[in-house]
Design a protein around this motif. Structure first.
Motif, PDB file in Angstrom:
ATOM      1  N   VAL A 100      39.470  33.668  42.126  1.00 18.03           N
ATOM      2  CA  VAL A 100      38.015  33.874  42.201  1.00 18.03           C
ATOM      3  C   VAL A 100      37.422  34.299  40.861  1.00 18.03           C
ATOM      4  O   VAL A 100      36.199  34.491  40.760  1.00 18.03           O
ATOM      5  CB  VAL A 100      37.664  34.923  43.277  1.00 18.03           C
ATOM      6  CG1 VAL A 100      37.976  34.394  44.669  1.00 18.03           C
ATOM      7  CG2 VAL A 100      38.419  36.232  43.027  1.00 18.03           C
ATOM      8  N   GLY A 101      38.267  34.421  39.849  1.00 20.27           N
ATOM      9  CA  GLY A 101      37.755  34.798  38.532  1.00 20.27           C
ATOM     10  C   GLY A 101      38.774  34.573  37.431  1.00 20.27           C
ATOM     11  O   GLY A 101      39.954  34.883  37.604  1.00 20.27           O
ATOM     12  N   TRP A 102      38.305  34.000  36.316  1.00 19.15           N
ATOM     13  CA  TRP A 102      39.156  33.769  35.142  1.00 19.15           C
ATOM     14  C   TRP A 102      38.620  34.590  33.968  1.00 19.15           C
ATOM     15  O   TRP A 102      37.413  34.623  33.721  1.00 19.15           O
ATOM     16  CB  TRP A 102      39.186  32.293  34.753  1.00 19.15           C
ATOM     17  CG  TRP A 102      39.918  31.415  35.728  1.00 19.15           C
ATOM     18  CD1 TRP A 102      39.398  30.701  36.770  1.00 19.15           C
ATOM     19  CD2 TRP A 102      41.331  31.169  35.743  1.00 19.15           C
ATOM     20  NE1 TRP A 102      40.388  30.023  37.444  1.00 19.15           N
ATOM     21  CE2 TRP A 102      41.588  30.289  36.836  1.00 19.15           C
ATOM     22  CE3 TRP A 102      42.400  31.588  34.957  1.00 19.15           C
ATOM     23  CZ2 TRP A 102      42.859  29.823  37.148  1.00 19.15           C
ATOM     24  CZ3 TRP A 102      43.674  31.138  35.268  1.00 19.15           C
ATOM     25  CH2 TRP A 102      43.899  30.269  36.341  1.00 19.15           C
ATOM     26  N   ILE A 108      41.812  36.758  38.598  1.00 17.01           N
ATOM     27  CA  ILE A 108      41.726  37.582  39.809  1.00 17.01           C
ATOM     28  C   ILE A 108      42.013  36.687  41.010  1.00 17.01           C
ATOM     29  O   ILE A 108      41.372  35.654  41.200  1.00 17.01           O
ATOM     30  CB  ILE A 108      40.341  38.229  39.954  1.00 17.01           C
ATOM     31  CG1 ILE A 108      40.113  39.227  38.805  1.00 17.01           C
ATOM     32  CG2 ILE A 108      40.234  38.961  41.295  1.00 17.01           C
ATOM     33  CD1 ILE A 108      38.756  39.899  38.845  1.00 17.01           C
ATOM     34  N   VAL A 109      42.987  37.102  41.814  1.00 20.04           N
ATOM     35  CA  VAL A 109      43.414  36.349  42.991  1.00 20.04           C
ATOM     36  C   VAL A 109      42.995  37.108  44.244  1.00 20.04           C
ATOM     37  O   VAL A 109      43.206  38.319  44.352  1.00 20.04           O
ATOM     38  CB  VAL A 109      44.944  36.134  42.989  1.00 20.04           C
ATOM     39  CG1 VAL A 109      45.381  35.355  44.223  1.00 20.04           C
ATOM     40  CG2 VAL A 109      45.383  35.413  41.721  1.00 20.04           C
ATOM     41  N   LEU A 110      42.394  36.402  45.187  1.00 24.30           N
ATOM     42  CA  LEU A 110      41.977  36.990  46.459  1.00 24.30           C
ATOM     43  C   LEU A 110      43.004  36.660  47.537  1.00 24.30           C
ATOM     44  O   LEU A 110      43.391  35.502  47.699  1.00 24.30           O
ATOM     45  CB  LEU A 110      40.598  36.450  46.867  1.00 24.30           C
ATOM     46  CG  LEU A 110      40.127  36.739  48.305  1.00 24.30           C
ATOM     47  CD1 LEU A 110      40.020  38.234  48.554  1.00 24.30           C
ATOM     48  CD2 LEU A 110      38.808  36.039  48.573  1.00 24.30           C
ATOM     49  N   ILE A 111      43.438  37.680  48.266  1.00 26.82           N
ATOM     50  CA  ILE A 111      44.374  37.500  49.379  1.00 26.82           C
ATOM     51  C   ILE A 111      43.701  38.000  50.651  1.00 26.82           C
ATOM     52  O   ILE A 111      43.179  39.123  50.697  1.00 26.82           O
ATOM     53  CB  ILE A 111      45.699  38.257  49.148  1.00 26.82           C
ATOM     54  CG1 ILE A 111      46.379  37.771  47.870  1.00 26.82           C
ATOM     55  CG2 ILE A 111      46.635  38.050  50.328  1.00 26.82           C
ATOM     56  CD1 ILE A 111      46.134  38.622  46.668  1.00 26.82           C
ATOM     57  N   LEU A 112      43.717  37.179  51.685  1.00 22.56           N
ATOM     58  CA  LEU A 112      43.103  37.518  52.967  1.00 22.56           C
ATOM     59  C   LEU A 112      44.165  37.869  54.006  1.00 22.56           C
ATOM     60  O   LEU A 112      45.335  37.463  53.863  1.00 22.56           O
ATOM     61  CB  LEU A 112      42.257  36.346  53.464  1.00 22.56           C
ATOM     62  CG  LEU A 112      41.089  35.918  52.556  1.00 22.56           C
ATOM     63  CD1 LEU A 112      40.391  34.691  53.146  1.00 22.56           C
ATOM     64  CD2 LEU A 112      40.105  37.047  52.364  1.00 22.56           C
ATOM     65  N   ILE A 209      38.683  46.408  32.915  1.00 20.34           N
ATOM     66  CA  ILE A 209      39.331  45.677  34.012  1.00 20.34           C
ATOM     67  C   ILE A 209      38.675  46.007  35.347  1.00 20.34           C
ATOM     68  O   ILE A 209      38.354  45.115  36.145  1.00 20.34           O
ATOM     69  CB  ILE A 209      40.841  45.994  34.056  1.00 20.34           C
ATOM     70  CG1 ILE A 209      41.525  45.573  32.755  1.00 20.34           C
ATOM     71  CG2 ILE A 209      41.493  45.292  35.254  1.00 20.34           C
ATOM     72  CD1 ILE A 209      41.444  44.099  32.455  1.00 20.34           C
ATOM     73  N   ALA A 210      38.465  47.291  35.630  1.00 20.76           N
ATOM     74  CA  ALA A 210      37.860  47.697  36.902  1.00 20.76           C
ATOM     75  C   ALA A 210      36.443  47.145  37.036  1.00 20.76           C
ATOM     76  O   ALA A 210      36.043  46.685  38.120  1.00 20.76           O
ATOM     77  CB  ALA A 210      37.847  49.224  37.008  1.00 20.76           C
ATOM     78  N   THR A 211      35.680  47.167  35.954  1.00 20.66           N
ATOM     79  CA  THR A 211      34.316  46.628  35.986  1.00 20.66           C
ATOM     80  C   THR A 211      34.322  45.137  36.278  1.00 20.66           C
ATOM     81  O   THR A 211      33.522  44.645  37.100  1.00 20.66           O
ATOM     82  CB  THR A 211      33.616  46.888  34.640  1.00 20.66           C
ATOM     83  OG1 THR A 211      33.524  48.309  34.417  1.00 20.66           O
ATOM     84  CG2 THR A 211      32.219  46.294  34.624  1.00 20.66           C
ATOM     85  N   LYS A 212      35.220  44.400  35.632  1.00 20.08           N
ATOM     86  CA  LYS A 212      35.313  42.957  35.875  1.00 20.08           C
ATOM     87  C   LYS A 212      35.712  42.668  37.321  1.00 20.08           C
ATOM     88  O   LYS A 212      35.209  41.711  37.927  1.00 20.08           O
ATOM     89  CB  LYS A 212      36.318  42.335  34.907  1.00 20.08           C
ATOM     90  CG  LYS A 212      35.840  42.304  33.468  1.00 20.08           C
ATOM     91  CD  LYS A 212      36.894  41.767  32.521  1.00 20.08           C
ATOM     92  CE  LYS A 212      36.365  41.754  31.087  1.00 20.08           C
ATOM     93  NZ  LYS A 212      37.368  41.314  30.104  1.00 20.08           N
ATOM     94  N   MET A 213      36.586  43.502  37.873  1.00 20.57           N
ATOM     95  CA  MET A 213      37.017  43.279  39.252  1.00 20.57           C
ATOM     96  C   MET A 213      35.866  43.504  40.227  1.00 20.57           C
ATOM     97  O   MET A 213      35.645  42.702  41.144  1.00 20.57           O
ATOM     98  CB  MET A 213      38.200  44.193  39.595  1.00 20.57           C
ATOM     99  CG  MET A 213      39.479  43.865  38.836  1.00 20.57           C
ATOM    100  SD  MET A 213      40.948  44.636  39.558  1.00 20.57           S
ATOM    101  CE  MET A 213      41.190  43.605  41.003  1.00 20.57           C
TER     102      MET A 213
END
Length: 257
Positions: A100-102, A108-112, A209-213
């Motif tokens: 969901v983000g490069w 950033i990888v999203l896991i459901l 990193i936290a802000t980007k997430m």
């Protein structure tokens, strides 16, 4: 005796040797008795004191792990955990990922909760590391009811992790002057995202990193909208977490879920 002449020095030496041996035997028996008494007490741990400056349970200032100084097994576990916390858990990647983000630092990888067992097993491993560093109990329900966002570096290390779920209301964090701590107000506020856990590896903190997430989560959490910062709430933030929330939310209320 046996044809030899009596030697008083030899007799004295033999007597001293026998006394020394008896003393050693008594000392060994005392140790054996102590070991027998301690054998049934699992809460006690034995240490060999060779004049170390420190031994026994200590907390690592870098990774937060509590381990027993002087115990080989504990020190071995600490060494591995310390490296994983500072460098991040290994993440080779999957054939099918929900990216969901490069970024320059990685993706950033999203896991459901509905993802494959392989993916959820990796998430469980990551969260165990996160929970241990934060000093909280591991809870499998977080995986079953939340969305997990993992920041994977270009070096294939997990350097950030956020656990979030959708909410409808949260409460303002206000100071309680009577006891000198921050508490939740009784008046609810509308909110969309509850940040249950937010973690960044110690070697990558204060690098955005936290802000980007959180920016990425706001854009990918609810289809078709970017959730405003004012509608984000945090769950039991640490002192560092409160400071980050204050800087990220800026002029908005800091909400607690």
């Amino acid at each position: 005796l046996f044809g030899g002449s009596f030697n008083p020095f030899r007799a004295l030496y033999r007597t001293m040797a026998q006394r020394s041996l008896q003393k050693q035997i008594r000392s060994v028996r005392k140790v054996q008795k102590k070991l027998k008494r301690l054998k049934h007490d699992s809460s006690k741990q034995l240490y060999l004191d060779f004049g170390q400056k420190s031994f026994g349970p200590i907390k690592c200032k870098s990774c937060g792990m509590v381990y027993s100084k002087g115990q080989y097994e504990d020190e071995s576990h600490h060494k591995k955990f310390h490296k994983r916390v500072l460098e991040g858990a290994q993440f080779a990647g999957w054939k099918y990922e929900r990216v969901v983000g490069w970024y320059d630092e990685g993706r950033i990888v999203l896991i459901l909760p509905t993802d494959s067992k392989q993916h959820l097993k990796k998430v469980d491993e990551i969260l165990r590391l996160v929970n241990r560093e934060l000093g909280i109990e591991h809870d499998q329900l977080f995986i079953e009811a939340s969305k997990v966002f993992v920041f994977v570096s270009v070096q294939k290390k997990v350097i950030g992790c956020v656990v979030a779920n959708q909410i409808e209301k949260a409460y303002e964090m206000v100071p309680d002057l009577s006891i000198g701590i921050m508490c939740n107000s009784n008046r609810p506020h509308r909110a969309n995202i509850g940040i249950r856990k937010l973690w960044v590896s110690s070697s990558h903190r204060r690098k955005g990193i936290a802000t980007k997430m959180l920016d990425c989560i706001r854009s990918n959490f609810i289809f078709g909208m970017v959730v405003p910062k004012a509608l984000i709430a945090f769950s039991d933030p640490t002192l560092d977490g409160k400071e980050f929330a204050k800087n990220y939310i800026k002029d908005h209320l800091i909400l607690i879920c």
